[in-house]
Enzyme design. Sequence first.
Site, PDB file in Angstrom:
ATOM      1  N   THR A 266      24.099  18.719 -39.173  1.00 66.35           N
ATOM      2  CA  THR A 266      23.556  17.802 -40.175  1.00 66.35           C
ATOM      3  C   THR A 266      22.317  17.115 -39.613  1.00 66.35           C
ATOM      4  O   THR A 266      22.304  16.674 -38.465  1.00 66.35           O
ATOM      5  CB  THR A 266      24.627  16.774 -40.583  1.00 66.35           C
TER       6      THR A 266
ATOM      7  N   GLN B  38       3.609  16.903 -24.281  1.00 61.09           N
ATOM      8  CA  GLN B  38       2.640  15.880 -23.897  1.00 61.09           C
ATOM      9  C   GLN B  38       1.314  15.998 -24.647  1.00 61.09           C
ATOM     10  O   GLN B  38       0.479  15.094 -24.574  1.00 61.09           O
ATOM     11  CB  GLN B  38       2.362  15.939 -22.380  1.00 61.09           C
TER      12      GLN B  38
ATOM     13  N   ASN C  48       2.899  16.815 -17.739  1.00 57.01           N
ATOM     14  CA  ASN C  48       3.367  15.434 -17.862  1.00 57.01           C
ATOM     15  C   ASN C  48       3.033  14.575 -16.647  1.00 57.01           C
ATOM     16  O   ASN C  48       2.937  13.365 -16.758  1.00 57.01           O
ATOM     17  CB  ASN C  48       4.879  15.404 -18.125  1.00 57.01           C
TER      18      ASN C  48
ATOM     19  N   CYS D  70      13.936  10.835  -5.655  1.00 60.54           N
ATOM     20  CA  CYS D  70      14.900  10.661  -4.585  1.00 60.54           C
ATOM     21  C   CYS D  70      16.008  11.703  -4.745  1.00 60.54           C
ATOM     22  O   CYS D  70      17.022  11.456  -5.368  1.00 60.54           O
ATOM     23  CB  CYS D  70      15.483   9.256  -4.654  1.00 60.54           C
TER      24      CYS D  70
ATOM     25  N   GLY E 274      12.755  17.540 -27.008  1.00 61.42           N
ATOM     26  CA  GLY E 274      11.847  18.538 -26.442  1.00 61.42           C
ATOM     27  C   GLY E 274      12.597  19.571 -25.620  1.00 61.42           C
ATOM     28  O   GLY E 274      12.293  20.772 -25.672  1.00 61.42           O
TER      29      GLY E 274
ATOM     30  N   GLY F 195       9.752  13.738 -30.327  1.00 60.93           N
ATOM     31  CA  GLY F 195       9.411  12.493 -31.013  1.00 60.93           C
ATOM     32  C   GLY F 195       9.107  11.324 -30.096  1.00 60.93           C
ATOM     33  O   GLY F 195       8.123  10.609 -30.298  1.00 60.93           O
ATOM     34  N   HIS F 196       9.933  11.139 -29.060  1.00 62.99           N
ATOM     35  CA  HIS F 196       9.799   9.891 -28.288  1.00 62.99           C
ATOM     36  C   HIS F 196       8.583   9.857 -27.377  1.00 62.99           C
ATOM     37  O   HIS F 196       8.301   8.840 -26.763  1.00 62.99           O
ATOM     38  CB  HIS F 196      11.089   9.581 -27.510  1.00 62.99           C
TER      39      HIS F 196
END
Length: 392
Positions: A237, A179, A151, A325, A71, A200-201
């Site tokens: 590739t 999202q 998000n 943090c 992304g 994708g994830h």
Amino acid sequence: MKTIYLDNNATTQVDPAVFEAIKPYFSELYGNPSSMHRFGGQVGVEIKKARASVAKTLNCLPEEILFTSCGSESDNTAIRSALTAQPKKRHIITTAVEHPAVLSFCKFLEKKDDYEVTYLGTDEHGRLDMDEYKAAIRPDTAIISIMWANNETGNIYPIEEMAKIAKDNDVLFHTDAVQAVGKVPIDLKNVPVDMLSLSGHKLHAPKGVGALFVRKRSPFRPFLIGGHQEGSRRAGTENTTGIIALGKACELAHKNMDTENTKVRALRDKLENGLLAAIPNSILNGDKNNRLPNTSNISFGYVEGEAILLMIDQVGIAASSGSACTSGSLEPSHVLRAMDVPFTFAHGSIRFSLSRFNTEEEIDFVLKTLPPIIENLRKLSPFSPEKQGLGL
Ligand SMILES: *Cc1c(COP(=O)(O)O)cnc(C)c1O
């Protein structure tokens, strides 16, 4: 101990059907899709199918999709492309609540490349102001980049309306829909954005693959230059397993959209309403009636979010906090700061983000274990209302 995974806006489990679909391309089917021989060509066919599947999910043309590595790459590529294609235009519009893939890149462009950036603010619910947006557009605006869904809060932004206004003003419009894809319907025939990013994830494909939609006839300048892959728009590739996985994940997301909107929303609402009712001094962050169905961001006043995360981690619950943090001090996230969430609440914010793999039993477990954890932490907190004599 089994993990109760409520951090799906950070990343998601690879769907077992996606995993099955890509296995052969890790082993016997390892050909290069650009090769002239049939051994590579058969992988090329699968990539073509994946492109069609992503396009179907967004209701666009297959040739309008280019595959990327994530992304963040899609976001950077879109913005850089618009700037390179229009060298005289030096102004960018975005929001104060974007993901760092857009926000940090805009800050970089401002500092290193002398671009001017307008960061649109939000109200206390994280909503944008359309008048402020319209007033920000200038003749030298090169690109407007506004996320489809946030998000941290799950807030959904009026992308259709905003993209139409950009089009009326002849300004290129990009949306970070990382999202949104798979969670809410997206119809690019009716939403006139020039570019859209996805990853994708975040929708049950593996990490390391993303896509960028570039509308036919919108100007485009490649970010990676080299070979002729992706119609010479993105060299390198192809990540064949990642791309085939993304195609399968989009197909499943498309099919599961109604489930996301009913089952997942019901679980999210049960969790949210249960926690808000059981825990005093807790508030919901975000636009209650205009959010992703899977996200709930709740501030528990007078406790540190990091402390809550550590405690729930002990019992196997994985979620995120709205503070990071940075340089040793706990700073509330830029999203909560843009919303002016009061100090004592911003520090105790937790983001729960669900997926179709969560169950009712898991939610019941959280509803049972979290309230006493908060109560105990408050007893220790120097900020607790009792200690400040507020008698809340
Ligand atoms: C996760 C996320 C990104 C970044 O995607 P990656 O694939 O991790 O680079 C960008 N925007 C939003 C809104 C996200 O949630």
